[in-house]
Structures are given as C-alpha cells and as structure tokens.
Design an enzyme around this catalytic site. Sequence first.
Site, PDB file in Angstrom:
ATOM      1  N   GLU A   1       0.748  -1.211   0.122  1.00 38.55           N
ATOM      2  CA  GLU A   1      -0.492  -0.576  -0.077  1.00 38.55           C
ATOM      3  C   GLU A   1       0.621   1.076  -0.282  1.00 38.55           C
ATOM      4  O   GLU A   1       0.595   2.594  -0.823  1.00 38.55           O
ATOM      5  CB  GLU A   1      -0.688  -0.005   0.912  1.00 38.55           C
TER       6      GLU A   1
ATOM      7  N   ASP B   1      -8.637   1.935   8.406  1.00 41.71           N
ATOM      8  CA  ASP B   1      -6.600   2.250   8.048  1.00 41.71           C
ATOM      9  C   ASP B   1      -6.999   3.266   8.851  1.00 41.71           C
ATOM     10  O   ASP B   1      -7.670   4.413   9.206  1.00 41.71           O
ATOM     11  CB  ASP B   1      -6.745   2.817   6.402  1.00 41.71           C
TER      12      ASP B   1
ATOM     13  N   HIS C   1       2.637   8.738   9.702  1.00 41.13           N
ATOM     14  CA  HIS C   1       3.941   8.564   8.584  1.00 41.13           C
ATOM     15  C   HIS C   1       4.797   8.813   9.742  1.00 41.13           C
ATOM     16  O   HIS C   1       6.297   9.853   8.938  1.00 41.13           O
ATOM     17  CB  HIS C   1       4.301   8.821   7.317  1.00 41.13           C
TER      18      HIS C   1
HETATM   19 ZN   LIG Z   1       0.474   4.682   5.559  1.00 37.44          ZN
END
Ligand SMILES: [Zn+2]
Length: 352
Positions: free
Chosen positions: A174, A222, A313
Amino acid sequence: MKWSMLLNRLFFCCIPLIVQCYKELPNESLRHLAKFTDPERLAVNGTLMKPLLVERVSGTSANIRVREYIVQHFEDLGWHVELDEFTDATPFGEKQFANIIVTQNPDKPSRLVLAAHYDSMYQPDFEFIGATDSAIPCGILMNIAETLDDLLSDGSIHYRQKDKTVQMIFFDGEEAFQQWGPTDSIYGARHLAEKWESSIVTHPKKVMKNRLDQMEVLVLLDLLGTPNAQFPNFYRSTSWLFYKLIGIENRLNNQSILKTVSSKTGERLISMFNPNSFLTFMGEAIGDDHVPFLTRGVNILHMIPHPFPSVWHNRGDNADCIDQAVVENLAVIFRTFAAEYLELDPLPHNEL
Ligand SMILES: [Zn+2]
C-alpha cells in the site's frame, strides 16, 4: 494513503446501491458478542497483535514473516487462503508482493469484504512500525475472524445465510517507496482489482461476471488505534451502512459495552462516527487501497479517520500511541457489524 483533493469525482456515476435487508441483533445478542473480547488478544503486547507490530516493508523477509503469520492464523481457522503473488517495478527496482485473500466459505457467491494493508512504510532514517498504519487494523480483522468463526460454521444454527460469507483481504504494497503516485503506491490493490476484473466467475445462484461482482461492499480499515478518531461518511452508496455503524455504537454504548475513551480535552467522546464532517460524500479526497476497486464499481466503506492521527507517517506510530480501549471498542463495533451484516446471531431463536 494519501490526502488529495485532486482525484476526480466522476467515480460515483457507476456505483451500484446495495439493496438488502439488515436485521439488528437484540441487546442480549450484542452482550453475548461483546463477551468474545479477550483483552489479552487485542493488547499491543498480546499474543495476537505483537507479531504484527514490527517493520514489514514490502519485499523484505520481515514482510514475509508477517504474511506467514496471517496465513497461519486463517489456516488454523480452516478458512480458504489464497496468495496473490506478483512482481512490480518500484523506484528501487523490481519487488515481490503478495496480497493475502482469506474466505470463510468460498462456495458462497456473495461476500462482505473487510480489508487492511499489512505492509509498513519504508523509512530509511528510523524504525517505522506503522501501528495504526495498519498493524492494528490487520489485528482487528484477525480478531473478527477468530471470534466469529465458531458461529460461521456450515449448518450452524447461528448462521442461516446460505449465499453470503465474509472475506478478508490483507493488501501488500500500500505504501509508496518514494513518493505517493499512480505507479508508486497501492501496488497490491492495483494488481488485485485488475486481476479480479478480468476473472470469470459463474454461480448457479447469482448472476455475475467476475470476482469483483462477488464483493457486496469493501470495508477498508486504516489508521486505527489512537483516541479521538472521527470517521467521515465518505460515500453515498454506503451511507446507510455508515449509519448502521452509528447505530451499533449507540446500542453498544446503551448496553455499557464500549469502554470510555477521553478526548484530548478530557471530555468523553460521544461518537467515533461523524456524519457532519466536511468530507461527507467526498471519498475521492483520500487515496487508499479502495481506489482501484471504487473505479471498477465496487461499493466502498472507508474507515479512516480524518484528521489523520498526529503520528501518521512519523516515528510515533508505534505501540505507544495505541489506546487499548479504542482497539477493544473498534473490535466489538466491527464484530457486531459483521455479525449483523451476515445475519449471524450468537443467541438464535430456537423456534425459527
Ligand atoms: Zn501509511
């Protein structure tokens, strides 16, 4: 995934509405489903989650170990397991990928599809675990399977739905290796959607042409596990399911099943689901594994919070950012959602 307002909005013209009945379980059954929660399994150091909370960049041996762990989990449950293996060009050369597709009973023509990605982002400067992104979502899916599996067995009095089953997809690749773009991101989802579009499927009980037609809805999880998550209602075609989730959350709250989670300001959050988000019906704003399926007409329920968690992130996306109460709440909400969608009742009425 990628926040982008630039994706065009033309997708929606081809989305079919799912029309079906959806029966809510009585409170007694909700309480019974909630008893399947084993906090040890859902803890970041617990037996289910811990093996997922490692670096697992696509194409590495660590990624393969996590893949084998997920596969073993479903083989132990006796589900049908399929690997979609392929190589693709990345900014760092050819890499090997493998999506994992598990199906409770592949003979049934229609599927509730639950999905998350199991790879983690490549980060050369520090160890990136990606607890929210998406180790915890993968663990929640595995937990749904292990807690509902006994009820799902063929001939079970709990499960009278003959034509529908649950399928889970664990996507590989992904994350972008360098910069999110059409050829550097969602490697696994792009490959699988294209492959399934060109597949041929026939079934005596359902008119369909390929494996995408078997997917009644793709529910993509997610960035889950941190407090204060707010899920927008991204798609008109699945808005009714979004409101089912709101109802489930309310009913579980009324039964005092959900654990209390405090917001940053110390107030108890009423709902994780925000039907008034400015992103309502703006699913095109966020790119993720669902996009290649969306563009091919599959109904999408995208369970991704907005705003993204502050650890998104960065090095903080590890076990320390995960709130156990949030994980347990999400697990019971989606377990209940799957049970109601599949017409699965842990306490069936004997007279039926
Ligand atoms: Zn990610």
